[in-house]
Design an enzyme around this catalytic site. Structure first.
Site, mmCIF file in Angstrom:
data_model
loop_
_atom_site.group_PDB
_atom_site.id
_atom_site.type_symbol
_atom_site.label_atom_id
_atom_site.label_comp_id
_atom_site.label_asym_id
_atom_site.label_seq_id
_atom_site.Cartn_x
_atom_site.Cartn_y
_atom_site.Cartn_z
ATOM 1 N N LYS A 10 0.851 -1.193 0.000
ATOM 2 C CA LYS A 10 0.000 0.000 0.000
ATOM 3 C C LYS A 10 0.884 1.240 0.000
ATOM 4 C CE LYS A 10 0.895 1.523 4.326
ATOM 5 N NZ LYS A 10 1.524 2.818 4.625
ATOM 6 N N SER A 104 0.314 -6.719 5.177
ATOM 7 C CA SER A 104 -0.350 -7.355 4.037
ATOM 8 C C SER A 104 -0.164 -8.866 4.073
ATOM 9 C CB SER A 104 0.179 -6.776 2.727
ATOM 10 O OG SER A 104 -0.650 -7.150 1.639
ATOM 11 N N ASP A 136 -2.395 -1.529 10.314
ATOM 12 C CA ASP A 136 -2.640 -1.529 8.872
ATOM 13 C C ASP A 136 -3.289 -2.817 8.366
ATOM 14 O OD1 ASP A 136 -1.601 1.001 8.494
ATOM 15 O OD2 ASP A 136 0.393 0.307 7.933
#
Length: 284
Positions: A10, A104, A136
């Protein structure tokens, strides 16, 4: 039983820290979007009940410090899963780079094991679990483009930006997010205009998006690491339309619409920076 899941990086189009919270975190407003630079997570269900992690890069931890390991352990404990899993992470996203690579990986592990272990959890339930692992991870479960608030775990989906190239350049260093936030003085910074960025994206106005790129953590990281400032200045000089540091850094990204300009920026950066990538935004 096996499955493979992509774990995309990201970037932050906007990152603002509003105040320091009582729990030690900062109240943030972040507009994040995924790009097509991705790790690959290969999951194999095992009968021994153990969690085993291997990583293609030797300097990435493969024990309980690894966020993918933590994701598997969380699911096992919360849903009393008897099976184990072998996790192999093929790293493409630079480590400690401000690109949410570890987050992620955790999100991809949650999604993959939800399928592999037939848990039947919704995306919202996976995102809630992700918030227990890292700020995140919730965003990374969903991907796309979103406004993240709270400490980053409250996600509101927004339109995708218009198509463009993203050039990523990472100097040879890692940055501690916790250390950067600790040094941030929220009462002395110029705050981001989050609403203007949201409106620019809604209008698909590429120039307005570039004009409203803002990351309050730059004030800290650029002072700590002059190499990051140099990369940002050079990316602007080579002609990127908009340039910003992602997350706590040290990766700097440039947005470019024209392919001819893309090559000029990419080749210019390759002259003095090893980790340079030309990728696209992932539009949801």
């Amino acid at each position: 039983m096996k499955c493979s899941v992509k774990a995309p990086a990201k970037i932050n189009l906007s990152l603002d820290a509003i105040r320091k919270r009582e729990d030690g975190y900062h109240e943030v407003e972040m507009i994040m979007t995924t790009v097509d630079l991705a790790d690959r997570i290969d999951l194999t269900s095992t009968e021994d009940g153990k969690i085993n992690v291997e990583v293609s890069e030797g300097f990435v931890p493969s024990d309980q410090r690894n966020l993918a390991y933590q994701a598997a352990a969380l699911l096992k404990e919360k849903y009393q899963v008897k099976q184990g899993v072998s996790i192999y992470i093929t790293k493409r996203i630079p480590v400690a780079a401000g690109l949410a690579g570890g987050s992620s990986d955790a999100a991809a592990t949650l999604k993959g094991l939800n399928t592999l272990w037939s848990l039947g959890l919704s995306m919202d339930e996976l995102a809630t679990l992700g918030a227990e692992i890292g700020s995140d991870v919730s965003f990374c479960v969903y991907g796309g483009t979103a406004l993240a608030t709270g400490r980053g775990e409250i996600i509101k989906h927004i339109d995708s930006p218009p198509p463009c190239w993203v050039i990523l350049a990472k100097p040879p260093m890692g940055v501690s997010t916790a250390d950067v936030y600790k040094r941030l003085k929220v009462d002395q910074i110029e705050h981001a205009n989050t609403e203007k960025m949201i409106e620019a994206i809604k209008q698909q106005d590429f120039n307005a998006i570039c004009a409203n790129l803002h990351n309050v953590l730059e004030t800290v990281t650029l002072d700590l690491h002059p190499d990051v400032r140099h990369i940002k200045e050079q990316m602007q000089r080579f002609g990127a339309n908009g340039v910003l540091m992602s997350g706590s850094g040290p990766t700097v990204f440039g947005l470019v619409q024209k392919q001819s300009r893309l090559h000029r920026v990419y080749n210019g950066l390759r002259g003095f920076c090893t980790d340079v990538y030309a990728v696209r935004l992932i539009r949801s």
